[in-house]
Motif scaffolding. Structure first.
Motif, PDB file in Angstrom:
ATOM      1  N   GLY A  80      24.405  13.380   8.888  1.00 42.02           N
ATOM      2  CA  GLY A  80      23.993  14.304   9.995  1.00 42.02           C
ATOM      3  C   GLY A  80      22.979  15.013  10.027  1.00 42.02           C
ATOM      4  O   GLY A  80      22.469  15.427  10.959  1.00 42.02           O
ATOM      5  N   GLN A  81      22.266  15.185   8.663  1.00 38.77           N
ATOM      6  CA  GLN A  81      21.150  16.004   8.591  1.00 38.77           C
ATOM      7  C   GLN A  81      19.970  15.237   8.998  1.00 38.77           C
ATOM      8  O   GLN A  81      20.006  13.935   8.963  1.00 38.77           O
ATOM      9  CB  GLN A  81      20.818  16.725   7.302  1.00 38.77           C
ATOM     10  N   GLU A  82      18.869  15.721   9.164  1.00 38.62           N
ATOM     11  CA  GLU A  82      17.504  14.858   9.795  1.00 38.62           C
ATOM     12  C   GLU A  82      16.634  14.974   8.567  1.00 38.62           C
ATOM     13  O   GLU A  82      16.644  15.911   7.613  1.00 38.62           O
ATOM     14  CB  GLU A  82      16.779  15.787  10.858  1.00 38.62           C
ATOM     15  N   ILE A  83      15.865  14.028   8.327  1.00 35.72           N
ATOM     16  CA  ILE A  83      15.060  13.718   7.266  1.00 35.72           C
ATOM     17  C   ILE A  83      13.748  12.877   7.562  1.00 35.72           C
ATOM     18  O   ILE A  83      13.790  12.298   8.521  1.00 35.72           O
ATOM     19  CB  ILE A  83      15.691  12.725   6.007  1.00 35.72           C
ATOM     20  N   GLU A  84      12.815  13.543   7.243  1.00 41.30           N
ATOM     21  CA  GLU A  84      11.329  12.847   7.487  1.00 41.30           C
ATOM     22  C   GLU A  84      11.120  11.646   6.663  1.00 41.30           C
ATOM     23  O   GLU A  84      11.114  11.833   5.482  1.00 41.30           O
ATOM     24  CB  GLU A  84      10.212  14.159   7.298  1.00 41.30           C
ATOM     25  N   VAL A  85      10.826  10.451   7.322  1.00 36.12           N
ATOM     26  CA  VAL A  85      10.652   9.545   6.668  1.00 36.12           C
ATOM     27  C   VAL A  85       9.441   8.679   7.206  1.00 36.12           C
ATOM     28  O   VAL A  85       8.776   8.982   8.180  1.00 36.12           O
ATOM     29  CB  VAL A  85      11.793   8.505   6.584  1.00 36.12           C
ATOM     30  N   PHE A  86       8.845   7.739   6.380  1.00 33.54           N
ATOM     31  CA  PHE A  86       7.538   6.946   6.833  1.00 33.54           C
ATOM     32  C   PHE A  86       8.227   5.570   7.303  1.00 33.54           C
ATOM     33  O   PHE A  86       8.876   5.163   6.579  1.00 33.54           O
ATOM     34  CB  PHE A  86       6.540   6.840   5.708  1.00 33.54           C
ATOM     35  N   LEU A  87       7.763   5.201   8.203  1.00 38.27           N
ATOM     36  CA  LEU A  87       8.340   3.954   8.834  1.00 38.27           C
ATOM     37  C   LEU A  87       7.324   2.904   8.714  1.00 38.27           C
ATOM     38  O   LEU A  87       5.934   2.878   9.444  1.00 38.27           O
ATOM     39  CB  LEU A  87       8.897   3.963  10.197  1.00 38.27           C
ATOM     40  N   TYR A  88       7.767   1.530   8.243  1.00 36.86           N
ATOM     41  CA  TYR A  88       6.845   0.519   8.532  1.00 36.86           C
ATOM     42  C   TYR A  88       7.629  -0.893   8.385  1.00 36.86           C
ATOM     43  O   TYR A  88       8.902  -0.626   8.491  1.00 36.86           O
ATOM     44  CB  TYR A  88       5.895   0.356   7.007  1.00 36.86           C
ATOM     45  N   LEU A  89       7.066  -1.967   8.288  1.00 38.76           N
ATOM     46  CA  LEU A  89       7.676  -3.050   8.402  1.00 38.76           C
ATOM     47  C   LEU A  89       8.008  -3.915   6.730  1.00 38.76           C
ATOM     48  O   LEU A  89       7.039  -3.955   6.193  1.00 38.76           O
ATOM     49  CB  LEU A  89       7.254  -4.307   9.256  1.00 38.76           C
ATOM     50  N   ASP A  90       8.978  -4.325   6.580  1.00 34.75           N
ATOM     51  CA  ASP A  90       9.542  -4.760   5.334  1.00 34.75           C
ATOM     52  C   ASP A  90       9.017  -6.279   4.968  1.00 34.75           C
ATOM     53  O   ASP A  90       8.559  -6.608   6.011  1.00 34.75           O
ATOM     54  CB  ASP A  90      10.934  -4.587   4.831  1.00 34.75           C
ATOM     55  N   ASP A  92      10.529  -9.028   5.357  1.00 29.42           N
ATOM     56  CA  ASP A  92      11.179  -9.704   6.591  1.00 29.42           C
ATOM     57  C   ASP A  92      10.850  -9.219   7.918  1.00 29.42           C
ATOM     58  O   ASP A  92      11.451  -9.490   9.274  1.00 29.42           O
ATOM     59  CB  ASP A  92      12.744  -9.670   6.520  1.00 29.42           C
ATOM     60  N   GLU A  93       9.808  -8.078   7.958  1.00 27.74           N
ATOM     61  CA  GLU A  93       9.267  -7.594   9.290  1.00 27.74           C
ATOM     62  C   GLU A  93      10.520  -6.860  10.076  1.00 27.74           C
ATOM     63  O   GLU A  93      10.462  -6.786  11.203  1.00 27.74           O
ATOM     64  CB  GLU A  93       8.642  -8.575  10.024  1.00 27.74           C
ATOM     65  N   ARG A  94      11.292  -6.185   9.272  1.00 28.62           N
ATOM     66  CA  ARG A  94      12.355  -5.342   9.998  1.00 28.62           C
ATOM     67  C   ARG A  94      11.757  -3.772   9.596  1.00 28.62           C
ATOM     68  O   ARG A  94      11.284  -3.483   8.633  1.00 28.62           O
ATOM     69  CB  ARG A  94      13.729  -5.505   9.033  1.00 28.62           C
ATOM     70  N   ILE A  95      12.180  -3.090  10.581  1.00 29.39           N
ATOM     71  CA  ILE A  95      11.480  -1.509  10.544  1.00 29.39           C
ATOM     72  C   ILE A  95      12.501  -0.955   9.236  1.00 29.39           C
ATOM     73  O   ILE A  95      13.564  -1.184   9.244  1.00 29.39           O
ATOM     74  CB  ILE A  95      11.889  -0.921  11.865  1.00 29.39           C
ATOM     75  N   VAL A  96      11.725  -0.337   8.296  1.00 27.26           N
ATOM     76  CA  VAL A  96      12.469   0.203   7.119  1.00 27.26           C
ATOM     77  C   VAL A  96      11.982   1.315   6.787  1.00 27.26           C
ATOM     78  O   VAL A  96      10.602   1.869   7.323  1.00 27.26           O
ATOM     79  CB  VAL A  96      12.299  -0.612   6.027  1.00 27.26           C
ATOM     80  N   ALA A  97      12.493   2.708   6.588  1.00 27.73           N
ATOM     81  CA  ALA A  97      12.151   3.971   6.029  1.00 27.73           C
ATOM     82  C   ALA A  97      11.769   4.209   4.704  1.00 27.73           C
ATOM     83  O   ALA A  97      12.486   3.420   3.820  1.00 27.73           O
ATOM     84  CB  ALA A  97      13.121   4.837   6.542  1.00 27.73           C
ATOM     85  N   THR A  98      11.198   5.020   4.335  1.00 33.78           N
ATOM     86  CA  THR A  98      10.615   5.432   2.947  1.00 33.78           C
ATOM     87  C   THR A  98      10.332   6.774   2.988  1.00 33.78           C
ATOM     88  O   THR A  98       9.673   7.289   3.835  1.00 33.78           O
ATOM     89  CB  THR A  98       9.616   4.397   2.125  1.00 33.78           C
ATOM     90  N   THR A  99      10.740   7.430   1.806  1.00 26.95           N
ATOM     91  CA  THR A  99      10.145   8.698   1.548  1.00 26.95           C
ATOM     92  C   THR A  99       8.891   8.885   0.573  1.00 26.95           C
ATOM     93  O   THR A  99       8.472   9.785   0.456  1.00 26.95           O
ATOM     94  CB  THR A  99      11.248   9.532   0.769  1.00 26.95           C
ATOM     95  N   GLU A 100       8.298   7.611   0.510  1.00 24.09           N
ATOM     96  CA  GLU A 100       6.986   7.601  -0.426  1.00 24.09           C
ATOM     97  C   GLU A 100       5.940   8.143   0.597  1.00 24.09           C
ATOM     98  O   GLU A 100       6.155   7.888   1.801  1.00 24.09           O
ATOM     99  CB  GLU A 100       6.558   6.419  -0.865  1.00 24.09           C
ATOM    100  N   HIS A 101       4.934   8.565   0.139  1.00 23.62           N
ATOM    101  CA  HIS A 101       3.691   8.783   1.169  1.00 23.62           C
ATOM    102  C   HIS A 101       2.633   7.889   0.836  1.00 23.62           C
ATOM    103  O   HIS A 101       1.821   7.927  -0.359  1.00 23.62           O
ATOM    104  CB  HIS A 101       3.174  10.053   0.544  1.00 23.62           C
ATOM    105  N   PRO A 102       1.984   6.969   1.802  1.00 26.29           N
ATOM    106  CA  PRO A 102       0.880   6.299   1.496  1.00 26.29           C
ATOM    107  C   PRO A 102      -0.309   6.997   1.573  1.00 26.29           C
ATOM    108  O   PRO A 102      -0.346   8.236   2.030  1.00 26.29           O
ATOM    109  CB  PRO A 102       0.880   5.185   2.819  1.00 26.29           C
ATOM    110  N   VAL A 103      -1.394   6.333   1.179  1.00 27.19           N
ATOM    111  CA  VAL A 103      -2.733   7.169   0.979  1.00 27.19           C
ATOM    112  C   VAL A 103      -3.207   7.307   2.439  1.00 27.19           C
ATOM    113  O   VAL A 103      -4.025   8.256   2.771  1.00 27.19           O
ATOM    114  CB  VAL A 103      -3.610   6.213   0.287  1.00 27.19           C
ATOM    115  N   ALA A 104      -2.834   6.796   3.572  1.00 28.41           N
ATOM    116  CA  ALA A 104      -3.224   6.794   4.851  1.00 28.41           C
ATOM    117  C   ALA A 104      -2.101   6.423   5.789  1.00 28.41           C
ATOM    118  O   ALA A 104      -1.412   5.289   5.554  1.00 28.41           O
ATOM    119  CB  ALA A 104      -4.607   6.056   5.145  1.00 28.41           C
ATOM    120  N   LYS A 105      -1.931   6.846   7.062  1.00 28.39           N
ATOM    121  CA  LYS A 105      -1.162   6.319   7.970  1.00 28.39           C
ATOM    122  C   LYS A 105      -2.140   5.969   9.116  1.00 28.39           C
ATOM    123  O   LYS A 105      -3.259   5.827   9.033  1.00 28.39           O
ATOM    124  CB  LYS A 105      -0.315   7.500   8.657  1.00 28.39           C
ATOM    125  N   VAL A 106      -1.431   5.135  10.191  1.00 34.58           N
ATOM    126  CA  VAL A 106      -1.956   4.672  11.285  1.00 34.58           C
ATOM    127  C   VAL A 106      -3.063   5.564  11.866  1.00 34.58           C
ATOM    128  O   VAL A 106      -2.786   6.978  12.438  1.00 34.58           O
ATOM    129  CB  VAL A 106      -1.112   4.102  12.388  1.00 34.58           C
TER     130      VAL A 106
END
Length: 243
Positions: A80-90, A92-106
């Protein structure tokens, strides 16, 4: 080359769970779904819905469940809690979340190392499990494994796939003076990360400068001049060096 590709995919792929309501965007899907406010290639705040064997399912709204794999699940989470995640495609090109931080975003620029290549383009290490694709059409010169390139991260509006382009000029909406000021700091950081050396000088070919840094020779020379006037570098026939 094929062996390198196969090795890369085995070494950096997540185990794939069954598709239990998550969104999949693939080549066989001519009409990618409306992301409903989700931002691929960016940080999103999502609510934790439930725990599964594969990780946490987050509430993706219209997109249904979005997986946060086990390796990224934070300690002490609460349903039920909210969490900040980065979204990209895995893979199999499904939307997946990660708590890692890429060097740049879109929408951002960054230096990235070419991790591997295949017959379609290059794949850049941007700090996530899945490397960032840079197709040949978006390269100034053919990217080489182990070399670093200055790129812009973007999202294809039709397929929602994330990719990089080395043709950064069309995204740099600044005056030449502002761009040269920004690049001065980029060049300084590059020298600091490369033992204080760069073999490209003010007389180097513009093609070599563009391939390495993604800027014109004029901008490069202005940056060299600025660093030299600040007594931060020396200029020789072999290139430039930090003082």
């Amino acid at each position: 080359m094929k062996e390198e590709k196969d090795k890369k995919q085995v070494g950096r792929s997540d185990p794939q769970p069954p598709n239990l309501g998550g969104s999949k965007i693939g080549r066989s899907d001519p009409q990618p779904p409306n992301l409903g406010g989700l931002r691929l290639g960016d940080y999103n705040t999502l609510r934790i819905k439930k725990r599964t064997d594969f990780g946490l399912y987050l509430d993706g709204g219209e997109e249904g469940n979005i997986l946060l794999p086990n390796r990224y699940v934070p300690k002490g989470y609460v349903i039920g809690q909210e969490i900040e995640v980065f979204l990209y495609l895995d893979q199999d090109e499904r939307i997946v979340a990660t708590t890692e931080h890429p060097v740049a975003k879109v929408g951002e620029f960054a230096w990235m190392e070419c991790a591997w290549t295949n017959e379609y383009g290059a794949f850049l290490n941007w700090g996530l499990m899945k490397d960032l694709f840079c197709p040949f059409r978006e390269q100034k010169t053919r990217m080489v494994r182990g070399q670093r390139y200055y790129v812009y991260v973007m999202e294809d509006e039709k397929t929602h796939r994330l990719m990089a382009t080395a043709k950064v000029e069309r995204y740099q909406k600044k005056t030449g003076y502002e761009l040269s000021l920004d690049f001065t700091e980029v060049l300084l950081a590059y020298l600091q990360e490369h033992d204080g050396q760069c073999e490209l000088g003010d007389k180097s070919p513009s093609e070599a400068i563009a391939a390495r840094f993604g800027v014109s020779k004029k901008v490069y020379k202005k940056a060299i001049g600025d660093l030299y006037r600040r007594h931060l570098i020396t200029i020789t026939d072999d290139g430039i060096s930090l003082v």
